[in-house]
Every structure is written in structure tokens, then in C-alpha cells.
Write an enzyme that holds these catalytic residues in place. Structure first.
Site, PDB file in Angstrom:
ATOM      1  N   SER A   1      40.272  41.063  28.106  1.00 33.91           N
ATOM      2  CA  SER A   1      40.504  40.723  29.224  1.00 33.91           C
ATOM      3  C   SER A   1      41.936  40.096  29.506  1.00 33.91           C
ATOM      4  O   SER A   1      42.174  39.181  28.926  1.00 33.91           O
ATOM      5  CB  SER A   1      39.268  39.815  29.521  1.00 33.91           C
ATOM      6  OG  SER A   1      39.624  39.217  31.117  1.00 33.91           O
TER       7      SER A   1
ATOM      8  N   ASP B   1      35.829  46.380  38.344  1.00 37.74           N
ATOM      9  CA  ASP B   1      35.060  45.177  38.847  1.00 37.74           C
ATOM     10  C   ASP B   1      35.229  45.284  40.245  1.00 37.74           C
ATOM     11  O   ASP B   1      34.022  44.856  40.927  1.00 37.74           O
ATOM     12  CB  ASP B   1      35.503  43.971  38.055  1.00 37.74           C
ATOM     13  CG  ASP B   1      35.044  43.774  36.608  1.00 37.74           C
ATOM     14  OD1 ASP B   1      34.522  44.762  35.876  1.00 37.74           O
ATOM     15  OD2 ASP B   1      35.319  42.982  36.166  1.00 37.74           O
TER      16      ASP B   1
END
Length: 408
Positions: A182, A16
């Protein structure tokens, strides 16, 4: 896009933030500084340097720093002096890390003459609030770039496609549909969100947990430990002095071994939605129990009760990103003042997910055996005094009841 000359990016080196790094270069055409913090996440941070260099970041613009001691000493320990728990359960492992990262980002921005900072938090989560409140509190005129609120990479497919075109390495776990959760980790905790956990009716999978064994698989024999306290902070374990980071790391190992510190929680996010998360906080769970135990013999009753009344407010301030606010600072002064005499030793028994206090001792103890004893106290406490005490406290209730009867 706003006019930006130089930006400091909170950079983990993962997919990310690597996409964000390239996106910043493509869309803002500015100089980029990367900042990678080691706060005990348990992964190597040095590879972030090679990745940043590959993207063309100049060596002098790459900052990789070990912040573990500062994190525990100046953020975790002050929070635990207040016995801080959010919504009755959460020990705020993610929340307490953000103010430190924000602080260091702003300091690097000043040192490198950057006019902006950037983070990788999404527009749905709490972290965007925590980071940005920190930025603005410490540098009021700083510009903030939050890519997840600006770009059009709103689906997984778009993100991976962008990464592939940019030549960003994509691990097999991402290609195959992503890691199952996550995760966020530091010396205080590791958290899990998403995927299987988005159904609050589904039990967390045993294979998810990283730091702790299940209580069923924990040793069948209890382990006793002693924690020494000074001014409200744990400073020694089993007689050996330890630094803040070393103390927390050691307690994490002990707690993990005995299945301590697992939490499955549906919490209320600051942005308004409910979110289900699972947390492992083995060392923190031990510290919380031990700290309350040493306070039980060293704190005055009304001071202890006042702390308990203020704690939920203090916890909300940290959870919602207000670590650098004047009200949190004011509360901290009060909390720290109460800890001056919180010295001593707590003995604990660790057994299959449980932290059991077995003894506590302090040179500053307010426990007076001569007064508390059920045996002959030799006049230390005159039990006749209790009668007047009770009548005075009952007076307003007696008056109210007599008035009620008079009204019929």
C-alpha cells in the site's frame, strides 16, 4: 443512511475511491462532487476526470487542482522550521499532506453547497483521524462519510466483486492478488505498508524502493551542494532561486541519486496499534540536516534548546491530525518567530546515503571567532570568570552533599 444532498469525495481515480464513488451513489442517492489533488505524487491526475465523467459526475462537479506549491510553502516548510521528526525518525510525509486535502475539500463543499465530505481512509489507520479532525476544525457542522467504517465490503473478494458488477475497471495487478504494498506519495515522500512488510522481522525488498538507489549502488564520488536560507526556509540551490515545490523536487532528485532518505520504521499509530512502514524522503532528509546546520550559527542557545524540547509535542500534533488545532497554531507562531534571523548558506556533501555538513555561513551568525578561538583572544574572554560561574552552579550540590554528611 443519513440524509445527504451533496457530498465532496476525495477522489484519486484508483480502484478503492472508484468503488467508493459508486457505493455513495448506490447507498446515499446524492449528488457527488469529486476532488483530486496533485500534491506531487508523481502520477497523472487528469485521468481522474475521465473516470468521474464515466460514472456520470457532471463536469462542473469535478475538481482537479495542482496544490504542489501550496503544499510545500504552507505545510512542509513550516513543519521543517521546527526540525520536526516523529518518534526520532519519521519526517511525517503522509501526515502533513492530510490537512491540506481536508482544507480544500471543505472549501469546495462550501463553494458547491455540499453538506457532506467523504474520504477513502480505512478504519484502522491514522488518515481517518487526520482527515476528519481537519473537516470538523474548519467546518464544525459538516457531515462526514467514511465508507470503510460503514460498508460490508470488508474483504478483498467482496470489494473486487462489487467493482466487477459495477463495471469498474480492475487492473491486472489487483486481479492477481494486488500490488505488493500500500503506497502513498507526495512531493515530500513515498510510503510503503502491508504485505511483505507486515512481518517486522523481514527485510524490505530492494525492488520495493522507487525514488532512491541503494547506498551501495550510489555514485562513488561525493557531490557538493549549497542551499541558501531565508527566514528558516530554503530559497536557493547552488545559487539559483527556486520556488518551494521546485526546491523540494530538486532535492528529491539529488537525494535519490545518492541513496539518501530511506527509512524502515515500526511506529505507534494514533489509533493504538503498532505499524511497520518504509519511507523514502530524500529531499526532506537533506533539508533537515541543512536547516539544523544554519540554525547552529544563527539561533541563541536557549532558543534552540527550547525548540528541541517543543519539537516532539509539535510532531505528535501533526502525526495525530491536529494541524488545525489552536495549540499547533500557537506553537507555529513561536517557531516562526525564532526563524527571523535564520538566513545564510549551508554547504553539504552527499555520498552513499549520507548528508554531511561541510560548512555554514550567515550574516546573522552568532559564532564569534575572537571568543571561541583556542589561540590568544587578546582579552575577549576572561577565563578567570569561569571559576565563579562554576562555584555558583555547584552551590546547591555542595549544600546537599554537606547536609547528607551531617545526617551521617
Amino acid at each position: 443512511m443519513a440524509e445527504i444532498n451533496k457530498v465532496v469525495l476525495a477522489y484519486s481515480g484508483g480502484l478503492d475511491t472508484s468503488v467508493i464513488l459508486k457505493w455513495l451513489a448506490d447507498n446515499y442517492h446524492c449528488e457527488i462532487v469529486t476532488f483530486t489533488a496533485d500534491i506531487g505524487q508523481g502520477e497523472e491526475v487528469e485521468p481522474a476526470r475521465a473516470k468521474a465523467l464515466k460514472f456520470g459526475i457532471r463536469p462542473e462537479n469535478i475538481f482537479i487542482e495542482d496544490l504542489r506549491e501550496e503544499f510545500v510553502r504552507d505545510f512542509v516548510f513550516p513543519m521543517f522550521r521546527a526540525n520536526t521528526v516523529y518518534e526520532g525518525e519519521y519526517l511525517l510525509g503522509t501526515s502533513i499532506a492530510r490537512p491540506l486535502i481536508a482544507k480544500r475539500q471543505v472549501e469546495i463543499a462550501r463553494a458547491t453547497h455540499a453538506d457532506a465530505v467523504a474520504h477513502g481512509a480505512t478504519g484502522k489507520g491514522n488518515d481517518q483521524v487526520r482527515f476528519e479532525l481537519g473537516y470538523y476544525a474548519l467546518e464544525p457542522n459538516i457531515k462526514v462519510i467514511a465508507p470503510w467504517r460503514e460498508w460490508d465490503l470488508i474483504s478483498r473478494e467482496k470489494l473486487l466483486s462489487y467493482a466487477e458488477k459495477a463495471g469498474i475497471a480492475i487492473e491486472m495487478k489487483h486481479k492477481a492478488g494486488g500490488a505488493p504494498y500500500s503506497m502513498d506519495a507526495n512531493l515530500l515522500h513515498i510510503s510503503f505498508e502491508g504485505r511483505h512488510l507486515e512481518d517486522p522481522n523481514a527485510e524490505a525488498e530492494e525492488s520495493m524502493w522507487r525514488w532512491t538507489v541503494s547506498p551501495e549502488a550510489a555514485p562513488n564520488e561525493a557531490e557538493y551542494i549549497e542551499i541558501g536560507y531565508h527566514a528558516g526556509d530554503p530559497v536557493a540551490l547552488n545559487g539559483a532561486a527556486l520556488s518551494p515545490a521546485a526546491m523540494l523536487a530538486a532535492l528529491n532528485r539529488l537525494g535519490g541519486k545518492h541513496g539518501i532518505g530511506r527509512l524502515d520504521l515500526v511506529e505507534n499509530r494514533s489509533v493504538g496499534m503498532k505499524s511497520r512502514g518504509c519511507y523514502e524522503t530524500p529531499g526532506g532528509s537533506i533539508m533537515l540536516r541543512a536547516h539544523r546546520a544554519i540554525e547552529s550559527i544563527t539561533l541563541d542557545r536557549e532558543v534552540a534548546h527550547l525548540k528541541d524540547e517543543l519539537m516532539p509535542r509539535y510532531a505528535e500534533l501533526i502525526y495525530n491530525g491536529y494541524w488545525w488545532s489552536p495549540e499547533r497554531s500557537a506553537l507555529q507562531v513561536l517557531i516562526d518567530h525564532t526563524q527571523k534571523a535564520v538566513d545564510g548558506i549551508v554547504r553539504l556533501k552527499l555520498y552513499k546515503g549520507n548528508v554531511i555538513v561541510v560548512s555554514r555561513d550567515s550574516g546573522n551568525s552568532l559564532f564569534d571567532k575572537d571568543i571561541a578561538t583556542f589561540d590568544d583572544d587578546r582579552g575577549a574572554f576572561d577565563q578567570k570568570d569561569a571559576g565563579g560561574f562554576i562555584k555558583l552552579n555547584a552551590l546547591r550540590m555542595r549544600i546537599a552533599e554537606l547536609a547528607r554528611r551531617k545526617r551521617g
